[in-house]
Motif scaffolding. Structure first.
Motif, PDB file in Angstrom:
ATOM      1  N   PHE A  41     -10.808  -2.531  -5.767  1.00 64.01           N
ATOM      2  CA  PHE A  41      -9.224  -2.057  -6.550  1.00 64.01           C
ATOM      3  C   PHE A  41      -9.054  -0.541  -5.953  1.00 64.01           C
ATOM      4  O   PHE A  41      -7.896  -0.449  -5.412  1.00 64.01           O
ATOM      5  CB  PHE A  41      -9.515  -2.371  -7.973  1.00 64.01           C
ATOM      6  N   ASN A  42     -10.093   0.088  -6.090  1.00 60.79           N
ATOM      7  CA  ASN A  42      -9.759   1.530  -5.845  1.00 60.79           C
ATOM      8  C   ASN A  42      -9.278   1.843  -4.520  1.00 60.79           C
ATOM      9  O   ASN A  42      -8.544   2.310  -3.868  1.00 60.79           O
ATOM     10  CB  ASN A  42     -11.005   2.326  -6.020  1.00 60.79           C
ATOM     11  N   ARG A  43     -10.182   0.964  -3.375  1.00 58.22           N
ATOM     12  CA  ARG A  43      -9.818   1.208  -1.836  1.00 58.22           C
ATOM     13  C   ARG A  43      -8.554   0.427  -1.615  1.00 58.22           C
ATOM     14  O   ARG A  43      -7.766   1.189  -0.898  1.00 58.22           O
ATOM     15  CB  ARG A  43     -11.062   0.488  -1.120  1.00 58.22           C
ATOM     16  N   LEU A  44      -8.313  -0.711  -2.238  1.00 61.72           N
ATOM     17  CA  LEU A  44      -7.095  -1.371  -1.938  1.00 61.72           C
ATOM     18  C   LEU A  44      -5.701  -0.474  -2.322  1.00 61.72           C
ATOM     19  O   LEU A  44      -4.876  -0.618  -1.550  1.00 61.72           O
ATOM     20  CB  LEU A  44      -6.927  -2.694  -2.565  1.00 61.72           C
ATOM     21  N   GLU A  87      -0.280  -1.815  -0.053  1.00 60.87           N
ATOM     22  CA  GLU A  87       0.878  -1.729   0.850  1.00 60.87           C
ATOM     23  C   GLU A  87       0.136  -2.788   1.521  1.00 60.87           C
ATOM     24  O   GLU A  87      -0.911  -2.420   2.337  1.00 60.87           O
ATOM     25  CB  GLU A  87       1.068  -0.656   1.803  1.00 60.87           C
ATOM     26  N   LEU A  88       0.480  -4.208   1.898  1.00 63.33           N
ATOM     27  CA  LEU A  88       0.003  -5.111   2.751  1.00 63.33           C
ATOM     28  C   LEU A  88       0.397  -4.922   4.271  1.00 63.33           C
ATOM     29  O   LEU A  88       1.224  -4.070   4.512  1.00 63.33           O
ATOM     30  CB  LEU A  88       0.447  -6.639   2.395  1.00 63.33           C
ATOM     31  N   SER A  89      -0.421  -5.276   5.243  1.00 68.87           N
ATOM     32  CA  SER A  89      -0.122  -5.132   6.546  1.00 68.87           C
ATOM     33  C   SER A  89       1.240  -5.522   7.016  1.00 68.87           C
ATOM     34  O   SER A  89       1.725  -4.845   7.897  1.00 68.87           O
ATOM     35  CB  SER A  89      -1.187  -5.951   7.400  1.00 68.87           C
ATOM     36  N   ASP A  90       1.938  -6.333   6.518  1.00 66.97           N
ATOM     37  CA  ASP A  90       3.325  -6.826   6.845  1.00 66.97           C
ATOM     38  C   ASP A  90       4.272  -5.847   6.461  1.00 66.97           C
ATOM     39  O   ASP A  90       5.538  -6.055   5.912  1.00 66.97           O
ATOM     40  CB  ASP A  90       3.483  -8.339   6.688  1.00 66.97           C
ATOM     41  N   LYS A  91       4.150  -4.534   5.942  1.00 64.69           N
ATOM     42  CA  LYS A  91       4.785  -3.490   5.064  1.00 64.69           C
ATOM     43  C   LYS A  91       5.385  -4.022   3.913  1.00 64.69           C
ATOM     44  O   LYS A  91       6.315  -3.558   3.337  1.00 64.69           O
ATOM     45  CB  LYS A  91       6.187  -3.433   5.872  1.00 64.69           C
ATOM     46  N   LYS A  92       4.948  -5.381   3.295  1.00 67.19           N
ATOM     47  CA  LYS A  92       5.400  -5.773   2.281  1.00 67.19           C
ATOM     48  C   LYS A  92       4.185  -5.047   1.187  1.00 67.19           C
ATOM     49  O   LYS A  92       3.147  -5.000   1.564  1.00 67.19           O
ATOM     50  CB  LYS A  92       5.334  -7.071   1.926  1.00 67.19           C
ATOM     51  N   SER A  93       4.669  -4.853  -0.036  1.00 62.23           N
ATOM     52  CA  SER A  93       3.589  -4.475  -1.120  1.00 62.23           C
ATOM     53  C   SER A  93       3.392  -5.426  -2.427  1.00 62.23           C
ATOM     54  O   SER A  93       4.268  -6.248  -2.656  1.00 62.23           O
ATOM     55  CB  SER A  93       3.973  -3.062  -1.757  1.00 62.23           C
ATOM     56  N   ILE A  94       2.386  -5.210  -3.022  1.00 63.18           N
ATOM     57  CA  ILE A  94       2.053  -6.193  -3.969  1.00 63.18           C
ATOM     58  C   ILE A  94       1.738  -5.457  -5.262  1.00 63.18           C
ATOM     59  O   ILE A  94       1.234  -4.239  -5.165  1.00 63.18           O
ATOM     60  CB  ILE A  94       0.801  -7.302  -3.730  1.00 63.18           C
ATOM     61  N   THR A  95       1.851  -5.774  -6.482  1.00 60.23           N
ATOM     62  CA  THR A  95       1.218  -5.336  -7.627  1.00 60.23           C
ATOM     63  C   THR A  95      -0.328  -5.729  -7.830  1.00 60.23           C
ATOM     64  O   THR A  95      -0.125  -7.206  -7.911  1.00 60.23           O
ATOM     65  CB  THR A  95       2.225  -5.368  -8.617  1.00 60.23           C
ATOM     66  N   LEU A  96      -1.404  -5.089  -7.941  1.00 61.94           N
ATOM     67  CA  LEU A  96      -2.741  -5.592  -8.101  1.00 61.94           C
ATOM     68  C   LEU A  96      -3.036  -5.197  -9.540  1.00 61.94           C
ATOM     69  O   LEU A  96      -2.882  -4.005  -9.847  1.00 61.94           O
ATOM     70  CB  LEU A  96      -3.645  -5.042  -7.142  1.00 61.94           C
ATOM     71  N   VAL A  97      -3.534  -6.410 -10.229  1.00 62.20           N
ATOM     72  CA  VAL A  97      -3.800  -6.110 -11.856  1.00 62.20           C
ATOM     73  C   VAL A  97      -5.286  -6.478 -11.772  1.00 62.20           C
ATOM     74  O   VAL A  97      -5.985  -7.351 -11.469  1.00 62.20           O
ATOM     75  CB  VAL A  97      -3.114  -6.925 -12.565  1.00 62.20           C
ATOM     76  N   ASP A  98      -6.016  -5.325 -11.894  1.00 62.94           N
ATOM     77  CA  ASP A  98      -7.702  -5.571 -12.325  1.00 62.94           C
ATOM     78  C   ASP A  98      -7.893  -5.976 -13.580  1.00 62.94           C
ATOM     79  O   ASP A  98      -7.853  -5.367 -14.789  1.00 62.94           O
ATOM     80  CB  ASP A  98      -8.413  -3.963 -11.978  1.00 62.94           C
ATOM     81  N   LEU A  99      -8.437  -7.104 -13.535  1.00 57.92           N
ATOM     82  CA  LEU A  99      -8.885  -7.712 -14.931  1.00 57.92           C
ATOM     83  C   LEU A  99     -10.409  -7.449 -15.541  1.00 57.92           C
ATOM     84  O   LEU A  99     -10.947  -7.127 -14.627  1.00 57.92           O
ATOM     85  CB  LEU A  99      -8.948  -9.230 -15.069  1.00 57.92           C
ATOM     86  N   PRO A 100     -10.516  -7.335 -16.539  1.00 56.82           N
ATOM     87  CA  PRO A 100     -11.965  -7.095 -16.932  1.00 56.82           C
ATOM     88  C   PRO A 100     -12.986  -8.292 -16.581  1.00 56.82           C
ATOM     89  O   PRO A 100     -12.592  -9.333 -16.316  1.00 56.82           O
ATOM     90  CB  PRO A 100     -11.976  -7.338 -18.528  1.00 56.82           C
ATOM     91  N   GLY A 101     -14.097  -7.815 -16.079  1.00 54.78           N
ATOM     92  CA  GLY A 101     -15.130  -8.629 -15.578  1.00 54.78           C
ATOM     93  C   GLY A 101     -15.439  -9.880 -16.586  1.00 54.78           C
ATOM     94  O   GLY A 101     -15.645  -9.550 -17.725  1.00 54.78           O
ATOM     95  N   MET A 102     -15.493 -11.015 -16.010  1.00 55.96           N
ATOM     96  CA  MET A 102     -15.918 -12.105 -17.009  1.00 55.96           C
ATOM     97  C   MET A 102     -16.993 -12.963 -16.137  1.00 55.96           C
ATOM     98  O   MET A 102     -16.662 -13.125 -14.759  1.00 55.96           O
ATOM     99  CB  MET A 102     -14.904 -12.559 -17.578  1.00 55.96           C
ATOM    100  N   TYR A 103     -17.422 -13.602 -17.145  1.00 54.49           N
ATOM    101  CA  TYR A 103     -18.595 -14.895 -16.399  1.00 54.49           C
ATOM    102  C   TYR A 103     -18.031 -16.184 -16.324  1.00 54.49           C
ATOM    103  O   TYR A 103     -18.479 -16.909 -15.814  1.00 54.49           O
ATOM    104  CB  TYR A 103     -19.977 -14.767 -17.021  1.00 54.49           C
TER     105      TYR A 103
END
Lengths: 76, 686
Positions: B40-43, B66-82
């Motif tokens: 997440f941090n790197r993206l 920022e995706l490679s095609d100049k579009k952007s997305i919203t990334l949501v990091d969820l709590p880890g789960m099994y």
């Protein structure tokens, strides 16, 4: 012939889980972590908590949980 | 406090579920410890915001990619789960989000699995794939796996999972360009064919339906056929075996040996004690210099601002109220930052989970679960992030017990008080001063465990829910992630505590400023106390005036009203005022005492305050700060609940003011009783 013994009394380094007799939330958690009926587990630490290895992971379980995990033992 | 979503985030992903136009939402899902946060941090290039899921206090991190095609997305990091079969509120919220059962639903899912442990991490991946959302699977630690001789056939994995699979390394950045382009493709393309069907425990997939069921006959176990957990785990095990090229099983004997050592019945606790002492000495030694900088910085800022603002109430509000009050809290930031940095390093390395195994047995005896140990540890910096960190405790009873006792741990804000008292009692004996400090820490811990035990016997009956804890593999901790985590924790502290402290500072300032003492009245009072005003220097006069103003203001009047209550503890009315002013923030007592006993509005150095306190006398000439009074004051401050921001967080996390009120009442009573015993005993003995 097979009989059952709870994990806290289990002697040996590995065995198969026969059944879980625990409250639902605990049982779901254990199953999510790979401790389900029929699963083969290895014991990495005895005592309280115990550490078992299963499904590619290591899980620490308190003595009270171990009392609800029934292991299959073969009668000689 | 922080329940509302940041306005900047509302643009992306608000409570109404409205997204920024063109920005699709991708949810990140995976087990804890698969390096989700590193990815997440790197993206997001570390440009993330932390907020709560709407209507909850559960954190989620949101960032733009920022995706490679100049579009952007919203990334949501969820709590880890099994598993998507949630057993904790945290997992429930994450599951509802992934399943689209909350107000908002993600457009795609990014599942993270661990290349060094595919079997373990594929289980939840399968459950997520059964939701038939556009999905990309990132296989993290691909480089670490390669070093250990594990070659994963990503093509097989992709074919079996029915979605793009990308090998990545969050540490080196390998595979990230491909990950972004794959995300762009699945978001733009048509829905993927569903390869894994079914999924709910009520309706488990039968092997015939499930294209991905790869259980061979010898692995089937009769009754488990219908158990979705067994089915999922066996599938994961088989798929992991199939996609690892050489099929070799990596030996983890070394890890087992380390485990045996760290969780050993006798060695384990010793290692634990050493690690804790080391961590704390590092926290305190590293934090000292930046704390001094901050303290001096705020002092300089106050001086600078006073020069520009005309003298009067507004200047006093800004300098004494706002800069003084907020600055007093900000100085603890370095400790909080370093403590959370150390915690992140310890957690990332895998040690923290072993420490829980070591302490669980003892904590359980007093009615606290082993998982409460991390929050209790964090409470030594500040109770606020510690109470927030109790989210890891699933059982409500256990969580309440932990929240109730957390503020008894010695937080940073108590340190100025301890320092002041240690300097008074042992001005020239650092050894004794250190013992006094340590005793105060121990008193807080013992009180916390005793109260937890009492709670277990009374209002929070029952045993803490027994430990079930996944022990993550040992790994070299990531400094970058730890820094990021510490920064986020520090920022949350500032945002939540800072805003409340700001309000409290303004209120306390107003209470200690109004009603104002007129010049005539001041002259009369000085005359009635036979103070020769004309013989005082300008700075002495300022100090006397400040003290008289405070005495005259609401706070001083309150102090006089409550003084008889604190008399049995050996407190005079000025200390009583100090206790009153520090009701909202305990460290305020130092500045209150320095003003009330002071000749100058603020002490130039700590020693000057110490000298003034030591010289303080009752009208009959006996000293105010006897050993008994000092110890009583120390005991009171160790145990009393004097932190309004903590109370606000308790209310937020428990969902009711009832628990916050209970916490305040029991801690105040405990502090009073213990200080009373300490004062009376020492007075008798001496």
């Amino acid at each position: 012939m097979f009989s059952e013994i709870t994990l806290d009394h289990f002697i040996g380094t590995a065995g198969e889980i026969a059944r879980l007799d625990l409250p639902e939330a605990c049982a779901i958690r254990l199953k999510s972590l790979g401790l389900f009926e029929g699963q083969y587990v290895q014991l990495a630490r005895s005592g309280n908590p115990m550490i078992v290895k299963a499904a590619g992971g290591k899980i620490a379980v308190a003595g009270d949980i171990a009392k609800g995990i029934y292991m299959r033992v073969a009668h000689s | 406090m922080s329940t509302s979503v940041d306005s900047t985030e509302s643009d992306h992903l608000g409570t109404s579920g409205q997204k920024k136009s063109g920005d699709k939402v991708v949810a990140m899902l995976g087990n804890p410890n698969v390096g989700k946060t590193s990815i997440f941090n790197r993206l997001t290039n570390l440009l993330a915001k932390t907020s709560n899921f709407p209507g909850t206090t559960i954190d989620r991190r949101i960032g733009r990619v920022e995706l490679s095609d100049k579009k952007s997305i919203t990334l949501v990091d969820l709590p880890g789960m099994y598993s998507l079969e949630a057993t904790s509120p945290e997992e429930e919220v994450a599951r509802d989000f992934v399943l689209g059962q909350s107000d908002e639903a993600p457009d795609a899912v990014l599942i993270v699995v661990d290349a060094t442990n595919l079997q373990r991490t594929l289980f939840v991946a399968r459950q997520a794939l059964q939701q038939s959302r556009p999905t990309v699977v990132a296989v993290n630690f691909i480089e670490a796996a390669r070093r250990r001789g594990i070659e994963i056939d990503l093509n097989i994995l992709s074919r079996k999972l029915g979605c793009p699979v990308v090998g990545v390394s969050a540490r080196t950045g390998e595979g990230f360009d491909r990950l972004k382009s794959q995300l762009a493709i699945v978001l733009a393309g048509p829905a993927l064919p569903l390869l894994i069907q079914g999924g709910s425990p009520e309706c488990p997939p039968t092997p015939a339906e499930n294209v991905l069921t790869v259980i061979s006959d010898d692995e089937s176990c009769g009754s488990c056929r219908v158990c979705p957990f067994a089915d999922g785990h066996l599938w994961a095990a088989a798929l992991a075996r199939e996609s690892i090229r050489d099929g070799s099983v990596v030996s983890d004997e070394t890890a087992d040996r380390v485990d045996q050592f760290l969780t050993h019945r006798f060695i384990g606790p010793v290692v634990f004690a050493i690690v804790m002492v080391l961590a704390f000495s590092l926290v305190f030694s590293f934090a000292q210099v930046p704390m001094e900088w901050l303290d001096n910085g705020f002092g300089m800022l106050a001086t600078w601002v006073s020069r520009f603002l005309p003298e009067g109430d507004f200047q006093s509000l800004v300098v004494d109220g706002i800069i003084g009050g907020v600055g007093g809290v900000m100085v603890f930031l370095p400790q909080i930052f370093i403590l959370f940095f150390m915690l992140a390093i310890l957690e990332d390395s895998g040690y923290l989970a072993r420490a829980v195994v070591v302490v669980d047995r003892w904590m359980r005896r007093v009615g606290l679960p082993g998982q409460a140990f991390v929050p209790l540890l964090a409470a030594h910096a500040c109770a606020i992030p510690a109470i927030m960190a109790t989210k890891v405790i699933e059982n409500r009873r256990d969580r309440l017990a932990a929240i109730m006792v957390i503020p008894l741990m010695t937080c940073s804000a108590r340190l100025p008080v301890y320092t002041m008292i240690a300097a008074m009692l042992f001005p020239s004996n650092p050894m004794y001063a250190a013992i006094l400090f340590a005793s105060a820490y121990v008193l807080g811990m013992v009180a916390a465990f005793a109260i937890a035990f009492l709670l277990k016997l009374t209002i929070l009956p029952g045993e803490p829910s027994p430990l079930i804890l996944d022990l993550p593999p040992y790994r070299a901790p990531s400094i970058r992630n730890a820094l990021r985590y510490a920064y986020e924790r520090g920022w949350t502290f500032l945002r939540d505590a800072g805003t409340v402290i700001l309000m409290i500072s303004i209120v306390i300032w107003a209470l200690s400023t109004y009603p104002k003492l007129s010049d005539e009245r001041f002259a009369d009072e000085m005359a009635s106390r036979s103070v020769a005003v004309e013989q005082l220097s300008e700075s002495e006069l300022d100090g006397v005036r400040a003290a008289a103003d405070q005495e005259h203001a609401i706070i001083g009047r309150l102090g006089r009203v409550v003084a008889p209550v604190f008399e049995p503890l050996g407190f005079d009315w000025k200390i009583s005022v100090g206790v009153m002013t520090s009701f909202a923030a305990r460290e305020v007592v130092v500045s209150t005492l320095s003003i009330l006993y002071g000749l100058g509005p603020e002490p130039e150095e700590e020693s000057s305050l110490q000298n003034r306190l030591q010289a303080a006398k009752y009208p009959d000439g006996s000293p105010v700060f006897t050993t008994a009074t000092c110890v009583s004051l120390l005991v009171f401050f160790v145990l009393a609940m004097q932190c309004l921001p903590t109370q606000a967080v308790t209310k937020k996390e428990t969902g009711s003011w009832k628990w916050a009120a209970f916490q305040f009442v029991y801690m105040t009573m405990l502090a009073y009783a213990a200080a009373f015993v300490a004062y009376q005993t020492i007075s008798l003995v001496s």
